[in-house]
Motif scaffolding. Structure first.
Motif, short mmCIF file in Angstrom:
data_model
loop_
_atom_site.label_atom_id
_atom_site.label_comp_id
_atom_site.label_asym_id
_atom_site.label_seq_id
_atom_site.Cartn_x
_atom_site.Cartn_y
_atom_site.Cartn_z
N PHE A 184 3.54 -3.55 -32.33
CA PHE A 184 2.56 -2.47 -32.12
C PHE A 184 1.78 -2.18 -33.41
O PHE A 184 0.59 -1.91 -33.39
N HIS A 185 2.51 -2.22 -34.53
CA HIS A 185 1.87 -1.96 -35.83
C HIS A 185 0.77 -3.02 -36.05
O HIS A 185 -0.35 -2.71 -36.43
N ARG A 230 21.95 0.14 -28.40
CA ARG A 230 22.39 1.19 -29.31
C ARG A 230 23.73 1.78 -28.88
O ARG A 230 23.93 3.00 -28.90
N ARG A 285 13.84 -4.29 -32.21
CA ARG A 285 12.96 -3.51 -33.08
C ARG A 285 11.81 -4.33 -33.67
O ARG A 285 11.69 -4.49 -34.89
N ALA A 320 11.99 0.81 -42.42
CA ALA A 320 10.89 1.76 -42.57
C ALA A 320 9.98 1.41 -43.74
O ALA A 320 8.91 2.00 -43.90
N THR A 330 17.30 9.68 -29.42
CA THR A 330 18.23 8.55 -29.51
C THR A 330 19.08 8.66 -30.78
O THR A 330 20.23 8.22 -30.82
N VAL A 333 15.62 4.36 -25.36
CA VAL A 333 14.71 4.02 -26.47
C VAL A 333 15.03 2.64 -27.05
O VAL A 333 14.13 1.82 -27.22
N PHE A 334 16.30 2.40 -27.35
CA PHE A 334 16.69 1.09 -27.91
C PHE A 334 17.60 0.36 -26.92
O PHE A 334 18.40 0.99 -26.24
N LYS A 378 14.93 12.97 -43.48
CA LYS A 378 14.71 11.59 -43.96
C LYS A 378 13.47 10.99 -43.31
O LYS A 378 12.62 10.41 -43.98
N ILE A 418 7.76 -5.26 -34.65
CA ILE A 418 6.70 -4.44 -35.24
C ILE A 418 5.34 -4.84 -34.66
O ILE A 418 4.30 -4.65 -35.28
N PHE A 466 4.63 1.87 -25.65
CA PHE A 466 5.74 2.82 -25.81
C PHE A 466 5.39 3.66 -27.03
O PHE A 466 4.86 3.13 -28.01
N PRO A 467 5.66 4.97 -27.01
CA PRO A 467 5.28 5.81 -28.16
C PRO A 467 6.16 5.56 -29.39
O PRO A 467 7.11 6.30 -29.64
N SER A 468 5.86 4.52 -30.12
CA SER A 468 6.65 4.17 -31.31
C SER A 468 6.36 5.14 -32.46
O SER A 468 5.20 5.42 -32.77
N VAL A 469 7.42 5.60 -33.10
CA VAL A 469 7.29 6.59 -34.18
C VAL A 469 6.59 5.99 -35.40
O VAL A 469 5.53 6.45 -35.83
N GLU A 528 6.79 13.14 -32.22
CA GLU A 528 7.90 13.68 -33.02
C GLU A 528 7.39 14.65 -34.09
O GLU A 528 6.29 14.46 -34.65
C1 UD1 Z 1 11.96 5.76 -35.71
C2 UD1 Z 1 13.00 6.45 -36.57
C3 UD1 Z 1 14.40 6.17 -36.02
C4 UD1 Z 1 14.46 6.53 -34.54
C5 UD1 Z 1 13.34 5.90 -33.75
C6 UD1 Z 1 13.27 6.39 -32.32
C7 UD1 Z 1 11.98 6.52 -38.76
C8 UD1 Z 1 11.96 6.00 -40.15
N1 UD1 Z 1 12.88 5.96 -37.94
O1 UD1 Z 1 12.22 4.35 -35.80
O2 UD1 Z 1 15.35 6.94 -36.76
O3 UD1 Z 1 15.69 6.06 -34.01
O4 UD1 Z 1 12.07 6.20 -34.38
O5 UD1 Z 1 13.16 7.78 -32.29
O6 UD1 Z 1 11.25 7.42 -38.41
N2 UD1 Z 1 8.87 -1.01 -30.47
C9 UD1 Z 1 8.25 -2.20 -30.13
N3 UD1 Z 1 7.25 -2.66 -30.96
C10 UD1 Z 1 6.88 -2.01 -32.10
C11 UD1 Z 1 7.54 -0.79 -32.43
C12 UD1 Z 1 8.52 -0.32 -31.59
O7 UD1 Z 1 8.56 -2.81 -29.12
O8 UD1 Z 1 5.99 -2.49 -32.80
C13 UD1 Z 1 9.95 -0.48 -29.61
C14 UD1 Z 1 11.31 -0.53 -30.32
O9 UD1 Z 1 11.92 -1.78 -30.17
C15 UD1 Z 1 12.07 0.57 -29.62
C16 UD1 Z 1 10.97 1.58 -29.29
O10 UD1 Z 1 9.74 0.89 -29.40
O11 UD1 Z 1 12.65 0.09 -28.44
C17 UD1 Z 1 10.94 2.78 -30.20
O12 UD1 Z 1 10.99 2.39 -31.54
P1 UD1 Z 1 10.21 3.18 -32.68
O13 UD1 Z 1 9.81 4.52 -32.19
O14 UD1 Z 1 9.18 2.28 -33.23
O15 UD1 Z 1 11.35 3.33 -33.76
P2 UD1 Z 1 11.11 3.32 -35.30
O16 UD1 Z 1 9.76 3.85 -35.59
O17 UD1 Z 1 11.51 1.99 -35.87
#
Ligand code: UD1
Length: 427
Positions: free
Chosen positions: A129-130, A336, A125, A97, A309, A332-333, A26, A127, A166-169, A194
């Motif tokens: 960083f984006h 959770r 959660r 997403a 996570t 990570v969260f 997914k 956004i 933080f390495p946000s996905v 990832e």
């Molecule tokens: C993605 C996955 C999700 C997984 C998560 C962590 C997808 C569609 N979803 O979610 O299944 O649980 O990675 O492996 O791929 N953060 C910030 N600011 C931001 C972005 C993130 O503070 O702008 C923080 C979040 O709150 C969290 C951490 O970074 O504590 C990681 O989140 P992130 O890796 O961004 O998760 P997602 O990309 O939403």
């Protein structure tokens, strides 16, 4: 007239035996679909899991003007008319997403209006960083009536150095996509590693992007003038695979999990072996058997290649009946552990303090009506129920359908008894 909602019923106590085939991931499918906005045209996708989240992303792309059809083996997506740039609240609020369209829309059309995702059960959660990354690339962003309004300068986005706290996905994915069409070089530091990011990067390279450093913490993207459509095969879902690999540890028995990339599961496999499951790898198959004596462990979730996570809740279900004291630290969260209350209803002994859960293994769990609180939490309830005495009724199974394809068929195929029917307790 109100109709009775459907629940998932799991009859515990059946030893597992057989083979289960893992679907496409997914979390690899969603960014791959969003990436099609970067180069309008016709794409072919193989190994796409037919999940609610995937359908939601397709619905969003269709609102933007795309069209798709499915054949027996492929999803054919045409984004040549996907010229709208608004991701509306009714879709974004269903799936966070959806924010993955922000980077591609901005890079390709110079503007995007994406609804703010809003509350999420597993933590804040944000956004940010984006948004910060896109601003560094020159975008002008402000908020209006619950929407993020983003505009690129007249000459388009330009390359920038972006350093994540933080390495946000999804932030790594969004910015990598945006950077493919920006002027000059973008460097993403502390990028997520990832396998789904590597897969997206490989798709973008096939489309003509210039990307280096995939799978490492520094990704270099040299912007190009244009990209072209391509064909993509979605990688196997390592989270679904990990969920099935844990099942014999709870229900007993032995299974083979097929269509897996074992390299994507190294930490998970090491943890399952430490717990005492017998795990053997052969090509793209992994054999999993309950060992004689399972042992408690300490698990810390972390960005890849750490323990995911997305498998934390399932591991907690497994550890609930492993004699001794196990500890899970969620790094990570921040929130959770919603599944803990529900696992307790099944008889698990778990205490939580902040990000730390302490699990005191009990001999057996007992069936009870429980509620799925989020996607992975619902999988943990299914796993726990496989080893519980009696029939467990799980409500709110729409969460499960967001991420697990054909879950009843797959579990029944390995000897479990799982079915959907009108709820008896949750009305
Ligand atoms: C993605 C996955 C999700 C997984 C998560 C962590 C997808 C569609 N979803 O979610 O299944 O649980 O990675 O492996 O791929 N953060 C910030 N600011 C931001 C972005 C993130 O503070 O702008 C923080 C979040 O709150 C969290 C951490 O970074 O504590 C990681 O989140 P992130 O890796 O961004 O998760 P997602 O990309 O939403």
């Amino acid at each position: 007239m109100q109709t009775t909602p459907f629940c998932l019923f799991v009859e515990g106590g059946h030893k597992l035996k057989g083979e289960v085939v893992v679907s496409g991931a997914k979390n690899a499918t969603l960014p791959a679909l969003a990436a099609t906005l970067l180069a309008p045209g016709e794409y072919q996708f193989f190994n796409v899991p037919w999940l609610i989240d995937v359908q939601t992303m397709l619905e969003l792309l269709c609102r933007l003007g795309a069209q798709y059809e499915t054949t027996n083996t492929a999803l054919i997506l045409d984004t040549s008319q996907a010229k709208d740039t608004v991701a509306p609240y009714d879709i974004v609020s269903r799936m966070r997403a959806s924010v993955l369209v922000l980077g591609p829309l901005l890079a390709c059309y110079g503007r995007a209006r994406v609804a703010l995702p809003g509350g999420c059960p597993i933590g804040k959660r944000p956004i940010d960083f984006h948004l910060k990354g896109l601003e560094l690339m020159g975008a002008k962003i402000h908020q209006e009536h619950g929407y993020i309004m983003a505009r690129a300068p007249r000459r388009g986005l330009s390359g920038a150095e972006i350093i994540f706290d933080f390495p946000s996905v999804t932030a790594t994915e969004n910015l990598m996509m945006a950077a493919t069409l920006a002027r000059g070089q973008t460097i993403i530091r502390n990028a997520a590693k990832e396998p789904e990011i590597v897969a997206l990067g490989e798709m973008l390279i096939k489309m003509g992007a210039k990307i280096k450093g995939l799978g490492t913490e520094t990704i270099f993207i040299e912007g190009v003038k244009e990209l072209s459509p391509t064909e993509v095969t979605i990688i196997p879902d390592r989270i679904e695979a990990g969920t099935y690999l844990m099942a014999p540890g709870i229900a007993g028995g032995e299974i083979i999990v097929k269509n897996v990339n074992p390299f994507h599961l190294e930490t998970v496999i090491a943890t399952l072996k430490e717990i005492g499951l017998k795990i053997e790898i052969e090509g793209d198959k992994i054999y999993s058997q309950k060992g004689r004596n399972l042992r408690p462990v300490k698990i810390r979730t972390a960005p890849y290649p750490g323990f995911p996570t997305d498998l934390q809740a399932q591991a907690m279900a497994l550890l609930s009946t492993v004699k001794g004291t196990s500890v899970i630290i969620e790094n990570v969260f921040e929130n959770r552990f919603l599944h803990v209350e529900e696992l307790r209803r099944l008889g698990a002994e778990i205490t939580v303090e902040g990000r730390v859960a302490v699990i005191q293994g009990v001999k057996k769990l007992q069936a009870a009506p429980v509620k799925a609180t989020d996607l992975r939490a619902s999988a943990s309830l299914v796993l726990a129920a496989l080893g519980a005495d009696g029939v467990t009724e799980i409500a709110d199974i729409h969460h499960l359908k967001r991420g697990y394809e054909a879950i009843c068929e797959k579990f029944n195929g390995i000897g479990a008894k799982v079915w959907e029917a009108p709820c008896q307790y949750h009305l």
